[in-house]
Write a protein that holds these residues in place. Structure first.
Motif, PDB file in Angstrom:
ATOM      1  N   GLY A   8      43.822  -0.897  14.598  1.00  0.00           N
ATOM      2  CA  GLY A   8      42.994  -2.036  14.238  1.00  0.00           C
ATOM      3  C   GLY A   8      41.507  -1.882  14.452  1.00  0.00           C
ATOM      4  O   GLY A   8      40.737  -2.800  14.162  1.00  0.00           O
ATOM      5  N   VAL A   9      41.065  -0.733  14.951  1.00  0.00           N
ATOM      6  CA  VAL A   9      39.630  -0.497  15.165  1.00  0.00           C
ATOM      7  C   VAL A   9      38.949  -0.273  13.822  1.00  0.00           C
ATOM      8  O   VAL A   9      39.491   0.392  12.930  1.00  0.00           O
ATOM      9  N   ASP A  10      37.747  -0.819  13.655  1.00  0.00           N
ATOM     10  CA  ASP A  10      36.939  -0.585  12.454  1.00  0.00           C
ATOM     11  C   ASP A  10      36.068   0.654  12.651  1.00  0.00           C
ATOM     12  O   ASP A  10      35.244   0.694  13.576  1.00  0.00           O
ATOM     13  N   ILE A  11      36.230   1.639  11.781  1.00  0.00           N
ATOM     14  CA  ILE A  11      35.372   2.822  11.770  1.00  0.00           C
ATOM     15  C   ILE A  11      34.335   2.596  10.679  1.00  0.00           C
ATOM     16  O   ILE A  11      34.654   2.595   9.496  1.00  0.00           O
ATOM     17  N   VAL A  12      33.083   2.370  11.079  1.00  0.00           N
ATOM     18  CA  VAL A  12      32.020   2.007  10.141  1.00  0.00           C
ATOM     19  C   VAL A  12      31.066   3.187  10.021  1.00  0.00           C
ATOM     20  O   VAL A  12      30.302   3.486  10.945  1.00  0.00           O
ATOM     21  N   GLN A  13      31.103   3.873   8.887  1.00  0.00           N
ATOM     22  CA  GLN A  13      30.256   5.039   8.657  1.00  0.00           C
ATOM     23  C   GLN A  13      28.967   4.636   7.941  1.00  0.00           C
ATOM     24  O   GLN A  13      28.863   3.559   7.365  1.00  0.00           O
ATOM     25  N   ASN A  14      27.977   5.531   8.007  1.00  0.00           N
ATOM     26  CA  ASN A  14      26.672   5.282   7.371  1.00  0.00           C
ATOM     27  C   ASN A  14      26.088   3.956   7.836  1.00  0.00           C
ATOM     28  O   ASN A  14      25.619   3.139   7.040  1.00  0.00           O
ATOM     29  N   CYS A  15      26.115   3.762   9.147  1.00  0.00           N
ATOM     30  CA  CYS A  15      25.630   2.514   9.745  1.00  0.00           C
ATOM     31  C   CYS A  15      24.809   2.869  10.980  1.00  0.00           C
ATOM     32  O   CYS A  15      25.332   2.971  12.088  1.00  0.00           O
ATOM     33  N   ALA A  16      23.521   3.082  10.780  1.00  0.00           N
ATOM     34  CA  ALA A  16      22.633   3.503  11.866  1.00  0.00           C
ATOM     35  C   ALA A  16      22.183   2.299  12.684  1.00  0.00           C
ATOM     36  O   ALA A  16      21.804   1.262  12.123  1.00  0.00           O
TER      37      ALA A  16
ATOM     38  N   VAL B  50      33.382   1.087  15.726  1.00  0.00           N
ATOM     39  CA  VAL B  50      32.682   2.342  16.018  1.00  0.00           C
ATOM     40  C   VAL B  50      31.648   2.528  14.914  1.00  0.00           C
ATOM     41  O   VAL B  50      31.998   2.649  13.746  1.00  0.00           O
ATOM     42  N   LEU B  51      30.379   2.553  15.291  1.00  0.00           N
ATOM     43  CA  LEU B  51      29.287   2.675  14.319  1.00  0.00           C
ATOM     44  C   LEU B  51      28.775   4.107  14.316  1.00  0.00           C
ATOM     45  O   LEU B  51      28.347   4.630  15.352  1.00  0.00           O
ATOM     46  N   GLU B  52      28.804   4.735  13.163  1.00  0.00           N
ATOM     47  CA  GLU B  52      28.334   6.111  13.003  1.00  0.00           C
ATOM     48  C   GLU B  52      27.241   6.136  11.941  1.00  0.00           C
ATOM     49  O   GLU B  52      27.431   5.655  10.831  1.00  0.00           O
ATOM     50  N   LYS B  53      26.089   6.705  12.294  1.00  0.00           N
ATOM     51  CA  LYS B  53      24.953   6.686  11.373  1.00  0.00           C
ATOM     52  C   LYS B  53      25.167   7.568  10.153  1.00  0.00           C
ATOM     53  O   LYS B  53      24.529   7.379   9.120  1.00  0.00           O
ATOM     54  N   SER B  54      26.051   8.561  10.264  1.00  0.00           N
ATOM     55  CA  SER B  54      26.366   9.436   9.139  1.00  0.00           C
ATOM     56  C   SER B  54      27.861   9.321   8.854  1.00  0.00           C
ATOM     57  O   SER B  54      28.374   8.217   8.713  1.00  0.00           O
ATOM     58  N   HIS B  55      28.578  10.440   8.801  1.00  0.00           N
ATOM     59  CA  HIS B  55      30.015  10.383   8.624  1.00  0.00           C
ATOM     60  C   HIS B  55      30.709  10.832   9.909  1.00  0.00           C
ATOM     61  O   HIS B  55      30.115  11.518  10.745  1.00  0.00           O
ATOM     62  N   VAL B  56      31.943  10.419  10.082  1.00  0.00           N
ATOM     63  CA  VAL B  56      32.705  10.745  11.277  1.00  0.00           C
ATOM     64  C   VAL B  56      32.734  12.256  11.493  1.00  0.00           C
ATOM     65  O   VAL B  56      33.037  13.027  10.574  1.00  0.00           O
ATOM     66  N   GLY B  57      32.381  12.677  12.712  1.00  0.00           N
ATOM     67  CA  GLY B  57      32.424  14.095  13.059  1.00  0.00           C
ATOM     68  C   GLY B  57      31.208  14.892  12.642  1.00  0.00           C
ATOM     69  O   GLY B  57      31.225  16.120  12.733  1.00  0.00           O
TER      70      GLY B  57
END
Length: 416
Positions: free
Chosen positions: A197-205, A61-68
């Motif tokens: 096992g899911v990768d939560i990738v923050q700050n990744c636009a 899961v790629l999030e450009k900022s932080h989760v939420g």
């Protein structure tokens, strides 16, 4: 760590020193089976159900900022399934049932509060429309009650029943509706997905989407290229921007929707209430603040902030219904970017580009749909066929004429 009464008491005895991060803040790997763009409620729920229901765990899961940080943390927390059209009824009822079991499912206190949703009516015609909707709900096995004036007065005696322009004549009540803590939904799904096992990738636009021979091969990001077997877009008001990276034009407009909270006060209202003669809805948070909202600002925007004319319009609606609100001070307000579709209903479908999937067009209904949107989107991604409860949410319905216009406003996104 599994959360329970015993774990909380144990941490208290140990001075709260042994709590661990709720999810892994992962670095992106070179390749995944599925890359989900958007770390909001829908994206995180999709990742969780991919892992839980379909055994697909090579997911990022790629999030450009932080989760939420997006719309999942910028809404008024209302959940309900009081819809009247066949395309919407089964989907939102699945979402309601998932809300009811969510805390046990993900082992997280999402503060689900089924305090009831009361839609007021102010004319005979509006009463008839609510009766039709309530009957459709009950035929589908969903709870609905049509209240008369005195039934409403028993629930909310403080509103202006005898307003000369908008007299309150009754209301449609769904007792199973209510509110859920929005931040906790994001955190809970992130934790549950990470545990599987899911990768939560923050700050990744995401800055681009690569294609070869009519199929996606991965995404360009601010942290490098990531190969992907499938790419799923779940980015709400930024959907058109992401689709533009693969030369797609969506039947969606982006608009800002503001929400407001008052200073904290003692308990005033123990349900969610909506004004039938204007667009105003209100509930009370556990901190005591009244949380309310109204119309979108009415023009296209990607800015998560609103304007004063909409604040005035929302306050006028609130005061017309509940004059006592004038004694409270507004504490803060904020905005979220709505993905407004042409018929007011969402899209959960494959695109014409192989391996690219779309979850968008949620208008005002994105938060309440979070569990079902994730559940049905995961089903689509895993099996390449729509889930039965979301089968009406096809992208091509705008070409075939199978529209789902719950409000009956026509092809004007800002009115839905």
């Amino acid at each position: 760590m599994r959360y329970s009464l015993f774990s909380v008491l144990g941490q208290a005895l140990r001075g709260q020193r042994d709590w661990t991060p709720q999810w892994r803040d992962a670095a992106p790997q070179e390749a995944y089976d599925v890359v989900i763009v958007g770390g909001g409620g829908h994206g995180l729920a999709t990742a969780y159900y991919l892992a839980k229901e379909h055994g697909i765990t090579r997911v990022a899961v790629l999030e450009k900022s932080h989760v939420g940080s997006g719309n999942v943390g910028r809404n008024t927390t209302i959940v309900r399934s009081n819809y009247g059209l066949p395309g919407n009824i089964p989907f939102y009822e699945r979402s309601m049932k998932l809300w009811e079991g969510l805390e046990q499912d993900i082992n997280y206190n999402a503060m689900v509060s089924q305090r009831g949703v009361l839609n007021l009516y102010h004319s005979d015609a509006q009463r008839d429309a609510y009766a039709r909707r309530g009957n459709a709900m009950r035929l589908a096995g969903i709870d609905a009650e049509l209240l008369d004036r005195e039934g409403v007065r028993a629930m909310v005696p403080f509103i202006d029943f005898d307003n000369a322009r908008f007299p309150v004549k009754g209301g449609l009540l769904q007792r199973r509706g209510g509110t859920v803590r929005h931040d906790a939904v994001a955190w809970g799904y992130a934790r549950a997905a990470s545990d599987r096992g899911v990768d939560i990738v923050q700050n990744c636009a995401v800055t681009g989407i690569r294609r070869e021979n009519g199929r996606v091969t991965g995404v360009e990001t601010s942290r490098g290229f990531i190969r992907a077997g499938k790419v799923a877009l779940s980015v709400a008001g930024s959907s058109s921007l992401l689709a533009g990276m693969v030369d797609m034009r969506l039947p969606i407009e982006s608009h800002v929707l503001q929400a407001f909270v008052s200073e904290g006060v003692k308990p005033l209202i123990d349900c969610v209430m909506t004004f039938g003669a204007g667009h105003f809805y209100v509930s009370q948070s556990d901190k005591g603040g009244l949380v309310f909202g109204g119309d979108i600002d009415g023009y296209n925007s990607y800015a998560s902030r609103g304007n004063l004319h909409t604040i005035e319009d929302v306050m006028e609606g609130g005061m017309a219904l509940w004059p006592g609100l004038g004694r409270l001070r507004l504490l803060r307000h904020w905005g979220g970017i709505m993905d407004m579709s042409m018929d007011g209903s969402p899209i959960i479908d494959r695109t014409d580009i192989g391996g690219l999937y779309l979850n968008a067009g949620w208008c005002y209904g994105g938060f309440k749909a979070t569990p079902a949107a994730g559940f049905c989107f995961a089903h689509l991604i895993a099996r390449d066929e729509p889930h039965a409860d979301a089968s009406a949410y096809r992208l091509d319905r705008f070409a075939t004429g199978h529209l789902i216009d719950e409000k009956g406003m026509g092809a004007q996104p800002n009115l839905h």
